[in-house]
Enzyme design. Sequence first.
Site, mmCIF file in Angstrom:
data_model
loop_
_atom_site.group_PDB
_atom_site.id
_atom_site.type_symbol
_atom_site.label_atom_id
_atom_site.label_comp_id
_atom_site.label_asym_id
_atom_site.label_seq_id
_atom_site.Cartn_x
_atom_site.Cartn_y
_atom_site.Cartn_z
ATOM 1 C CG HIS A 96 -6.551 1.333 0.155
ATOM 2 N ND1 HIS A 96 -5.404 1.865 -0.398
ATOM 3 C CD2 HIS A 96 -6.120 0.458 1.115
ATOM 4 C CE1 HIS A 96 -4.343 1.349 0.193
ATOM 5 N NE2 HIS A 96 -4.749 0.491 1.114
ATOM 6 C CB SER A 134 -10.071 1.177 2.524
ATOM 7 O OG SER A 134 -9.308 -0.021 2.576
ATOM 8 C CB VAL A 139 -13.218 4.661 5.305
ATOM 9 C CG1 VAL A 139 -14.666 4.293 5.614
ATOM 10 C CG2 VAL A 139 -12.282 3.832 6.190
ATOM 11 C CB CYS A 146 -0.935 0.018 1.207
ATOM 12 S SG CYS A 146 -1.989 -1.430 1.321
ATOM 13 C CE LYS A 182 -26.324 -2.145 2.101
ATOM 14 N NZ LYS A 182 -26.391 -2.116 0.615
ATOM 15 C CB ALA A 208 -17.934 -4.334 3.844
ATOM 16 C CB CYS A 263 -0.011 0.977 7.593
ATOM 17 S SG CYS A 263 -1.769 0.852 7.219
#
Length: 415
Positions: free
Chosen positions: A361, A260, A357, A99, A239, A256, A391
């Site tokens: 990502h 992300s 999020v 990442c 939701k 979920a 990270c």
Amino acid sequence: MAPPVSDDSLQPRDVCVVGVARTPIGDFLGSLSSLTATRLGSIAIQAALKRAHVDPALVEEVFFGNVLTANLGQAPARQAALGAGIPYSVICTTINKVCAAGMKSVMLASQSIQLGLNDIVVAGGMESMSNVPKYLPDARRGSRLGHDTVVDGMMKDGLWDVYNDFGMGVCGEICADQYRITREEQDAYAIQSFERGIAAQNTQLFAWEIVPVEVSTGRGRPSVVIDKDEGLGKFDAAKLKKLRPSFKEDGGSVTAGNASSISDGAAALVLVSGEKALELGLHVIAKIRGYADAAQAPELFTTTPALAIPKAIKRAGLDASQVDYYEINEAFSVVALANQKLLGLDPERLNAHGGAVSLGHPLGCSGARILVTLLGVLRAKKGKYGVASICNGGGGASALVLEFMSEKTIGYSAL
């Protein structure tokens, strides 16, 4: 062209950001899924160079992040560079630090300028998670009697801890347990990320970052232009709060909704030496003041930004009290919350325009994307110093310190 910076504000080997661009972030199998990672990379590079008023022929080297390289063909960074009009003679290197690949690319580009090896370098990252293939690992030896095993390339090479043989989300659960961060706190953070992202989108703050992408819709039909981050349009707080844990059935908190999303996108930055910026009369958006990496046990990667950030700030010759805004990649909501707690950060100064999020990502892109977004935050909120950190799987993290130099809009007035 913007007026040149004065020679008293730059040193010859200062690393200057003179152009940035990112594509919108597309959902998994969504609006950008018909485009390869390398095509997205080309679009971002071309736009960043155009905004910087830098001729592609002047570029000396390209470092570009990409994690999920399977089926892209040889040398993805070179494909992206040549697709953006950069000459054959330019050296190109693909970087995979999971990442953190996009940010590590910027760090390597910065080092080459600081060492006097280059004066103009393009760096960034790209990913099309929608197009990652599935593997038939036994097919090479011959598929004989019985069923074959299909391996998801995205999970295998991007989202799986090979040392402990579990998904990245399990590391999020370990972090939540260790720092006593509840499901409710993670959901509240995720909702805040969406609200901030939507607010930035609605006030056109992302227009400064985004290059619109034209996407074909099929033979005989008009193409469509994608100019907004797709994930922001699907926000439903009610939701989100009802989603089941994804990685730990009993007592889990990572879902979920507060993690992300799997995404597609690219981001690019044009870096030049202070000497070259003065010579060409370029508009300097920011200087790269310092950077650092850190690492710890693989399953603890979620909190490694808290190790990398102080190192980067120290190398920049600054004190944490001087930093105006932070970007910490939201691999999971718990990542931002844990590092915020460990570093004692003001929540109002962390991920001010939302994060992964809500936006998404795309693995190899995100390290560069958060740098572009941080510049947008500093510009909008009149900040001077910003720190971005991300990270990465395997226990690592990278961090980079920016000094914003000008409030003027880069490139075209439409931005």
